[in-house]
Scaffold this motif. Structure first.
Motif, PDB file in Angstrom:
ATOM      1  N   ILE A   1       0.865  -1.194   0.000  1.00  0.00           N
ATOM      2  CA  ILE A   1       0.000   0.000   0.000  1.00  0.00           C
ATOM      3  C   ILE A   1       0.891   1.229   0.000  1.00  0.00           C
ATOM      4  O   ILE A   1       1.794   1.367   0.832  1.00  0.00           O
ATOM      5  CB  ILE A   1      -0.931   0.017   1.217  1.00  0.00           C
ATOM      6  N   ILE A   2       0.637   2.072  -0.984  1.00  0.00           N
ATOM      7  CA  ILE A   2       1.450   3.294  -1.084  1.00  0.00           C
ATOM      8  C   ILE A   2       0.680   4.493  -0.536  1.00  0.00           C
ATOM      9  O   ILE A   2       1.230   5.336   0.152  1.00  0.00           O
ATOM     10  CB  ILE A   2       1.842   3.552  -2.552  1.00  0.00           C
ATOM     11  N   ASP A   3      -0.617   4.569  -0.795  1.00  0.00           N
ATOM     12  CA  ASP A   3      -1.374   5.740  -0.362  1.00  0.00           C
ATOM     13  C   ASP A   3      -2.820   5.355  -0.132  1.00  0.00           C
ATOM     14  O   ASP A   3      -3.288   4.309  -0.577  1.00  0.00           O
ATOM     15  CB  ASP A   3      -1.301   6.827  -1.436  1.00  0.00           C
ATOM     16  N   LEU A   4      -3.520   6.205   0.591  1.00  0.00           N
ATOM     17  CA  LEU A   4      -4.938   5.979   0.860  1.00  0.00           C
ATOM     18  C   LEU A   4      -5.770   6.797  -0.113  1.00  0.00           C
ATOM     19  O   LEU A   4      -5.337   7.816  -0.644  1.00  0.00           O
ATOM     20  CB  LEU A   4      -5.279   6.398   2.290  1.00  0.00           C
ATOM     21  N   SER A   5      -6.997   6.336  -0.307  1.00  0.00           N
ATOM     22  CA  SER A   5      -7.923   7.054  -1.183  1.00  0.00           C
ATOM     23  C   SER A   5      -8.351   8.354  -0.533  1.00  0.00           C
ATOM     24  O   SER A   5      -8.170   8.553   0.676  1.00  0.00           O
ATOM     25  CB  SER A   5      -9.152   6.186  -1.486  1.00  0.00           C
ATOM     26  N   THR A   6      -8.924   9.235  -1.344  1.00  0.00           N
ATOM     27  CA  THR A   6      -9.383  10.542  -0.823  1.00  0.00           C
ATOM     28  C   THR A   6     -10.439  10.361   0.255  1.00  0.00           C
ATOM     29  O   THR A   6     -10.429  11.034   1.288  1.00  0.00           O
ATOM     30  CB  THR A   6      -9.972  11.370  -1.976  1.00  0.00           C
ATOM     31  N   GLU A   7     -11.368   9.444   0.014  1.00  0.00           N
ATOM     32  CA  GLU A   7     -12.424   9.210   1.016  1.00  0.00           C
ATOM     33  C   GLU A   7     -11.825   8.716   2.311  1.00  0.00           C
ATOM     34  O   GLU A   7     -12.226   9.142   3.408  1.00  0.00           O
ATOM     35  CB  GLU A   7     -13.414   8.192   0.462  1.00  0.00           C
ATOM     36  N   SER A   8     -10.847   7.820   2.202  1.00  0.00           N
ATOM     37  CA  SER A   8     -10.211   7.279   3.409  1.00  0.00           C
ATOM     38  C   SER A   8      -9.473   8.393   4.158  1.00  0.00           C
ATOM     39  O   SER A   8      -9.482   8.466   5.391  1.00  0.00           O
ATOM     40  CB  SER A   8      -9.245   6.161   3.037  1.00  0.00           C
ATOM     41  N   LYS A   9      -8.825   9.306   3.350  1.00  0.00           N
ATOM     42  CA  LYS A   9      -8.088  10.409   4.012  1.00  0.00           C
ATOM     43  C   LYS A   9      -9.030  11.336   4.762  1.00  0.00           C
ATOM     44  O   LYS A   9      -8.740  11.777   5.874  1.00  0.00           O
ATOM     45  CB  LYS A   9      -7.316  11.195   2.962  1.00  0.00           C
ATOM     46  N   LEU A  10     -10.163  11.628   4.149  1.00  0.00           N
ATOM     47  CA  LEU A  10     -11.131  12.507   4.832  1.00  0.00           C
ATOM     48  C   LEU A  10     -11.638  11.886   6.111  1.00  0.00           C
ATOM     49  O   LEU A  10     -11.756  12.535   7.164  1.00  0.00           O
ATOM     50  CB  LEU A  10     -12.292  12.829   3.891  1.00  0.00           C
ATOM     51  N   THR A  11     -11.966  10.588   6.012  1.00  0.00           N
ATOM     52  CA  THR A  11     -12.441   9.899   7.207  1.00  0.00           C
ATOM     53  C   THR A  11     -11.350   9.855   8.270  1.00  0.00           C
ATOM     54  O   THR A  11     -11.596  10.044   9.476  1.00  0.00           O
ATOM     55  CB  THR A  11     -12.896   8.469   6.854  1.00  0.00           C
ATOM     56  N   LEU A  12     -10.129   9.612   7.801  1.00  0.00           N
ATOM     57  CA  LEU A  12      -9.010   9.548   8.755  1.00  0.00           C
ATOM     58  C   LEU A  12      -8.800  10.896   9.450  1.00  0.00           C
ATOM     59  O   LEU A  12      -8.536  10.948  10.667  1.00  0.00           O
ATOM     60  CB  LEU A  12      -7.740   9.125   8.012  1.00  0.00           C
ATOM     61  N   GLU A  13      -8.908  11.997   8.699  1.00  0.00           N
ATOM     62  CA  GLU A  13      -8.731  13.315   9.311  1.00  0.00           C
ATOM     63  C   GLU A  13      -9.781  13.585  10.378  1.00  0.00           C
ATOM     64  O   GLU A  13      -9.494  14.130  11.437  1.00  0.00           O
ATOM     65  CB  GLU A  13      -8.795  14.394   8.224  1.00  0.00           C
ATOM     66  N   ARG A  14     -11.025  13.171  10.019  1.00  0.00           N
ATOM     67  CA  ARG A  14     -12.115  13.373  11.003  1.00  0.00           C
ATOM     68  C   ARG A  14     -11.885  12.516  12.229  1.00  0.00           C
ATOM     69  O   ARG A  14     -12.067  12.953  13.373  1.00  0.00           O
ATOM     70  CB  ARG A  14     -13.460  13.053  10.350  1.00  0.00           C
ATOM     71  N   ILE A  15     -11.468  11.280  12.035  1.00  0.00           N
ATOM     72  CA  ILE A  15     -11.194  10.398  13.182  1.00  0.00           C
ATOM     73  C   ILE A  15     -10.004  10.933  13.987  1.00  0.00           C
ATOM     74  O   ILE A  15      -9.976  10.909  15.223  1.00  0.00           O
ATOM     75  CB  ILE A  15     -10.938   8.963  12.692  1.00  0.00           C
ATOM     76  N   LYS A  16      -9.019  11.419  13.227  1.00  0.00           N
ATOM     77  CA  LYS A  16      -7.824  11.971  13.906  1.00  0.00           C
ATOM     78  C   LYS A  16      -8.187  13.130  14.814  1.00  0.00           C
ATOM     79  O   LYS A  16      -7.687  13.259  15.938  1.00  0.00           O
ATOM     80  CB  LYS A  16      -6.840  12.423  12.824  1.00  0.00           C
ATOM     81  N   GLU A  17      -9.081  13.976  14.352  1.00  0.00           N
ATOM     82  CA  GLU A  17      -9.505  15.138  15.155  1.00  0.00           C
ATOM     83  C   GLU A  17     -10.198  14.680  16.440  1.00  0.00           C
ATOM     84  O   GLU A  17      -9.919  15.196  17.527  1.00  0.00           O
ATOM     85  CB  GLU A  17     -10.427  16.003  14.317  1.00  0.00           C
ATOM     86  N   ILE A  18     -11.108  13.690  16.271  1.00  0.00           N
ATOM     87  CA  ILE A  18     -11.820  13.202  17.462  1.00  0.00           C
ATOM     88  C   ILE A  18     -10.844  12.493  18.393  1.00  0.00           C
ATOM     89  O   ILE A  18     -10.879  12.656  19.618  1.00  0.00           O
ATOM     90  CB  ILE A  18     -12.974  12.259  17.053  1.00  0.00           C
ATOM     91  N   ASP A  19      -9.944  11.690  17.814  1.00  0.00           N
ATOM     92  CA  ASP A  19      -8.966  10.987  18.641  1.00  0.00           C
ATOM     93  C   ASP A  19      -8.085  11.970  19.419  1.00  0.00           C
ATOM     94  O   ASP A  19      -7.730  11.736  20.586  1.00  0.00           O
ATOM     95  CB  ASP A  19      -8.073  10.103  17.757  1.00  0.00           C
ATOM     96  N   SER A  20      -7.733  13.050  18.744  1.00  0.00           N
ATOM     97  CA  SER A  20      -6.904  14.055  19.421  1.00  0.00           C
ATOM     98  C   SER A  20      -7.623  14.642  20.634  1.00  0.00           C
ATOM     99  O   SER A  20      -7.038  14.825  21.702  1.00  0.00           O
ATOM    100  CB  SER A  20      -6.532  15.161  18.439  1.00  0.00           C
ATOM    101  N   LYS A  21      -8.913  14.903  20.399  1.00  0.00           N
ATOM    102  CA  LYS A  21      -9.699  15.452  21.525  1.00  0.00           C
ATOM    103  C   LYS A  21      -9.820  14.434  22.654  1.00  0.00           C
ATOM    104  O   LYS A  21      -9.708  14.773  23.834  1.00  0.00           O
ATOM    105  CB  LYS A  21     -11.081  15.872  21.037  1.00  0.00           C
ATOM    106  N   ILE A  22     -10.066  13.173  22.264  1.00  0.00           N
ATOM    107  CA  ILE A  22     -10.182  12.126  23.286  1.00  0.00           C
ATOM    108  C   ILE A  22      -8.853  11.966  24.028  1.00  0.00           C
ATOM    109  O   ILE A  22      -8.812  11.823  25.261  1.00  0.00           O
ATOM    110  CB  ILE A  22     -10.631  10.800  22.662  1.00  0.00           C
ATOM    111  N   SER A  23      -7.727  12.008  23.300  1.00  0.00           N
ATOM    112  CA  SER A  23      -6.411  11.860  23.922  1.00  0.00           C
ATOM    113  C   SER A  23      -6.143  12.992  24.909  1.00  0.00           C
ATOM    114  O   SER A  23      -5.607  12.785  26.003  1.00  0.00           O
ATOM    115  CB  SER A  23      -5.322  11.839  22.841  1.00  0.00           C
ATOM    116  N   LYS A  24      -6.528  14.181  24.474  1.00  0.00           N
ATOM    117  CA  LYS A  24      -6.309  15.328  25.352  1.00  0.00           C
ATOM    118  C   LYS A  24      -7.136  15.200  26.633  1.00  0.00           C
ATOM    119  O   LYS A  24      -6.657  15.444  27.738  1.00  0.00           O
ATOM    120  CB  LYS A  24      -6.662  16.618  24.621  1.00  0.00           C
TER     121      LYS A  24
END
Length: 806
Positions: free
Chosen positions: A309-332
């Protein structure tokens, strides 16, 4: 008007007589001549021997909030790494605390004291000592003895001597720079850096004798604690004046400067304590996260290589960014919850928050921060108070109760904050579950790599967040400085504050004058005899007929022997005054008496009758002191016949009359042989017949009577007298005797009475120049006289003669 009534209405107002006061004390000039030089000599040697003491002070500003802080204060406040507000009284106690003093003493070289031993004084010389002692070890015995060092003439050898408790004397000779091992310990005495050995040839060190003492830290702390003085420069300021009085200004300057430096350093250390502990907490978290990041990153790379796997699809990246934001908040939130749990456990376990800072991890609950700030203030105040107070101190007990109450409130608030964070986390987790359901539609490989990326991003975000906080704390710690600052470094007064020579000379002079004055005053007050006319004036209203001076000759016949003497003039004045005394009645018979037998009664009778005879008046002197006749000794007459033989009918009146032999107008009737019943004899009719005979044949009749203070004969004879004279002798007549005659006078038992002040010495001050009647020359019971060429000269006249001779 009766005498008693006159006495009740008599009120005498005495003005202060400066001249009398001056001469009264001047006659004791010899006391001042002794005390003044002695006192000034004592002051001189006191100033010489006393060690001069100087005043050394420095100034310290406590929490100058107006000073510029270049933004560091704001950053510290953002991080909640800031000092608590200082109480000026607490800061004074910190400066005076033993713990601070111990730190100071360990940084100063006060453990060894050097003294210069002279012939008279021993003076501490501190760093001026040409040599210094450095030890490797010291035995306990070293602190209890003096160690004498004498430098020999070669300037390279010294003799060390000391005496042990058992009086054992130890003497050792060593070279400068040699390592010495003995009862004291192991040490080396060597020249100070830059000192030439020829310094011992200077006059200051000419005796070449020194002394060394050792001091423990505790002893130095006790000594300087007792000397230190801390006070506000002004009541409205926060500038402290820290000072002490010390005999060695450089030593005191070094101590005060070091004390201030250590105090400021301790203040910074206390300030950075919270930030340092928080930084350590973050470092630990960073280490754990770093390890996890490394593991996740390695797993991600391996997965990509394995699956191609070299890269993720655009849809996967968008979902990942949204999850990343929530995860960051949860981590904090998780980090905050973890820190809240740590804070809770720490407060419950240690009952203190002095080592952690909530705002560092973005825990910004206002009430929580307020309670933590209050608790930090209370704990800081307690820390300062413990340094200078006992556990039973009521203020400390009250402070402990406040800390307990605040801690309980803080624990309850931490629970509430934790509940709030947990609710927030649950909401984020719901959102995260919704996003995860969307991931189901993503292919398996992307979903798996997405999960790995998600874990990596969570840890990476937390790692970056903590790195940022660590950097902020590091900057704050580097920029930290004490809120307090030095206004003035320690300086010494130019001149000693004591001893002040002029002050002690003045005190000595005052005491040298005061002590004799007190002695003279007490002597006068304790003297129960009549010393001057003012005593007579205060104690009685009986008029003073005259004042007769002191006579130093061996005879009572002063008028006959020295008719031009001062005493003769005094009796002439008495004779004149008698003419004005009761001038409206006959004054033919004059009775002379006194209180006791040593006041010059007979002397007065002899000379008064002689002065009457010299005026051409037929005068007879009758000796009616039948118990102790004295007239016969002065005139050299026979006493075989006299008053007593006449009163018993053994002789006629004309048979007992004898010429005095000194003047043809003066006859003497002696007392005759001593009878067994004198009082009864003078109360007979024969006594009255004798007085009638005397008044018939003479112009003046003078009666010498017994002292009325001893027998009553004098009072009995007053019925025959026209004028009565009571003789008071300076320094002999008791005040109680004068009071006694005054009582008799006021009771009307002694009419026509006057006082003759007798034996007044020329050094009596006031009476050296006369007092209204007579002349101011005195005499004692030795009965003397003063010729013009035989007068006593005054002190200043005699002093002048001494200088003239020189």
């Amino acid at each position: 008007m009766s005498n008693n009534q006159e006495m009740e209405e008599f009120v005498e107002e005495k003005e202060f007589d400066l001249k009398y006061f001056f001469f009264k004390y001047l006659r004791y000039w010899y006391l001042f001549l002794i005390t003044v030089p002695l006192a000034l000599t004592f002051a001189y040697y006191y100033n010489w021997y006393s060690t001069p003491v100087y005043r050394v002070t420095c100034k310290l500003l406590i929490k100058d909030e107006r000073a510029a802080n270049y933004g560091a204060q704001d950053l510290l406040e953002d991080l909640d790494i800031k000092p608590t507000k200082k109480n000026i009284e607490n800061e004074i106690e910190i400066i005076r605390s033993r713990s601070l003093f111990e730190k100071v003493m360990r940084e100063l070289e006060f453990d060894v004291s050097y003294f210069l031993v002279g012939d008279i004084k021993v003076s501490e010389i501190y760093k001026e000592c040409p040599f210094e002692l450095k030890y490797d070890t010291l035995n306990l015995i070293a602190y209890y003895y003096d160690y004498n060092i004498e430098v020999l003439d070669d300037n390279n050898t010294y003799v060390l001597s000391y005496t042990l408790q058992d009086d054992t004397e130890r003497t050792e000779q060593h070279k400068f720079g040699d390592r010495v091992v003995n009862d004291i310990g192991t040490f080396t005495i060597s020249y100070r850096e830059g000192i030439d050995p020829t310094v011992f040839d200077l006059p200051k060190f000419s005796d070449r004798k020194f002394r060394v003492n050792f001091h423990s830290v505790a002893n130095n702390v006790n000594q300087f604690l007792g000397l230190l003085q801390v006070e506000l420069a002004r009541s409205e300021s926060t500038v402290l004046v820290i000072g002490m009085e010390h005999a060695v200004p450089p030593k005191a300057i070094d101590f005060l400067n070091k004390l201030v430096d250590v105090y400021l350093k301790s203040d910074i250390e206390q300030k950075n304590k919270i930030g340092t502990n928080t930084s350590e907490f973050i470092d630990k978290q960073l280490k754990d996260i770093s390890e996890r990041l490394t593991t996740i990153e390695t797993a991600r790379e391996d997965y990509k290589v394995q699956k191609g796997i070299i890269d993720l699809s655009t849809e996967s990246k968008l979902t990942l960014e949204r999850i990343k934001e929530i995860d960051s908040k949860i981590s904090k939130v998780n980090t905050q919850v973890n820190f809240i749990n740590i804070l809770f456990d720490y407060v419950v376990e240690h009952r203190s928050i002095s080592n952690l800072s909530p705002s560092t991890l973005d825990i910004s609950d206002p009430l929580l921060l307020k309670l933590i700030s209050e608790l930090a203030d209370l704990e800081a105040e307690k820390g300062r108070m413990v340094l200078s107070s006992e556990e039973q101190n009521p203020l400390l007990v009250q402070l402990n109760q406040q800390i307990e109450n605040t801690t309980q409130s803080l624990i309850e608030n931490i629970r509430n904050v934790r509940t709030g964070y947990e609710n927030t986390r649950k909401e984020f987790e719901k959102e995260l579950e919704r996003l995860k359901s969307e991931i189901e539609s993503i292919p398996t490989k992307e979903r798996e790599i997405l999960d790995i990326e998600r874990q990596f991003n969570i840890q990476q975000g937390l790692y970056v967040y903590l790195l940022q906080k660590q950097a902020e704390i590091s900057i704050a710690l580097e920029a930290a400085e004490s809120d307090n600052r030095i206004v003035d470094r320690a300086v010494s007064s130019k001149a000693p504050i004591r001893p002040k020579p002029s002050k002690y000379y003045s005190i000595a002079l005052v005491f040298s004058l005061l002590l004799p004055l007190i002695y003279i005053y007490l002597r006068e007050k304790l003297n129960d005899t009549v010393t001057d006319r003012s005593v007579i004036s205060k104690m009685t209203k009986i008029p003073v007929l005259g004042i007769v001076g002191y006579n130093t000759s061996d005879t009572n016949l002063v008028i006959h022997e020295k008719p031009k003497s001062a005493i003769a003039e005094a009796f002439r004045a008495v004779r004149t005054n008698l003419k004005y005394f009761n001038a409206d009645r006959e004054q033919k018979v004059t009775l002379i008496t006194s209180s006791i037998g040593t006041e010059g009664k007979t002397f007065t009778a002899i000379n008064l009758s002689t002065i009457f005879a010299l005026s051409g008046k037929k005068t007879v002197l009758i000796g009616l002191d039948l118990r102790k006749p004295k007239i016969i000794d002065d005139f050299g007459l026979s006493n075989d016949k006299g008053v007593s033989t006449y009163l018993i009918g053994a002789a006629e009146a004309q048979d007992i009359v004898q010429n005095s032999g000194v003047n043809e107008n003066l006859d003497i009737i002696t007392s005759g042989p001593v009878p067994p019943n004198p009082s009864e004899l003078i109360m007979t009719q024969k006594m009255e017949d004798l007085m009638n005979f005397a008044k018939e044949h003479y112009d003046h009749v003078v009666i010498d009577t017994p002292p009325i203070g001893l027998v009553t004969d004098g009072l009995i004879l007053t019925k025959f007298s026209d004028t009565n004279i009571f003789v008071v002798r300076q320094g002999v007549t008791k005040k109680q005797h004068l009071q006694h005659i005054n009582d008799i006078y006021t009771q009307g038992k002694f009419d026509n009475l006057s006082i003759l002040f007798n034996a007044v010495k020329t050094d009596g001050g006031k009476y050296g120049y006369g007092y209204g009647y007579g002349y101011g020359y005195g005499y004692g019971y030795g009965y003397g006289y003063y010729e013009e060429g035989n007068k006593k000269t005054g002190f200043f006249a005699r002093l002048g003669k001494i200088f003239k001779k020189g």
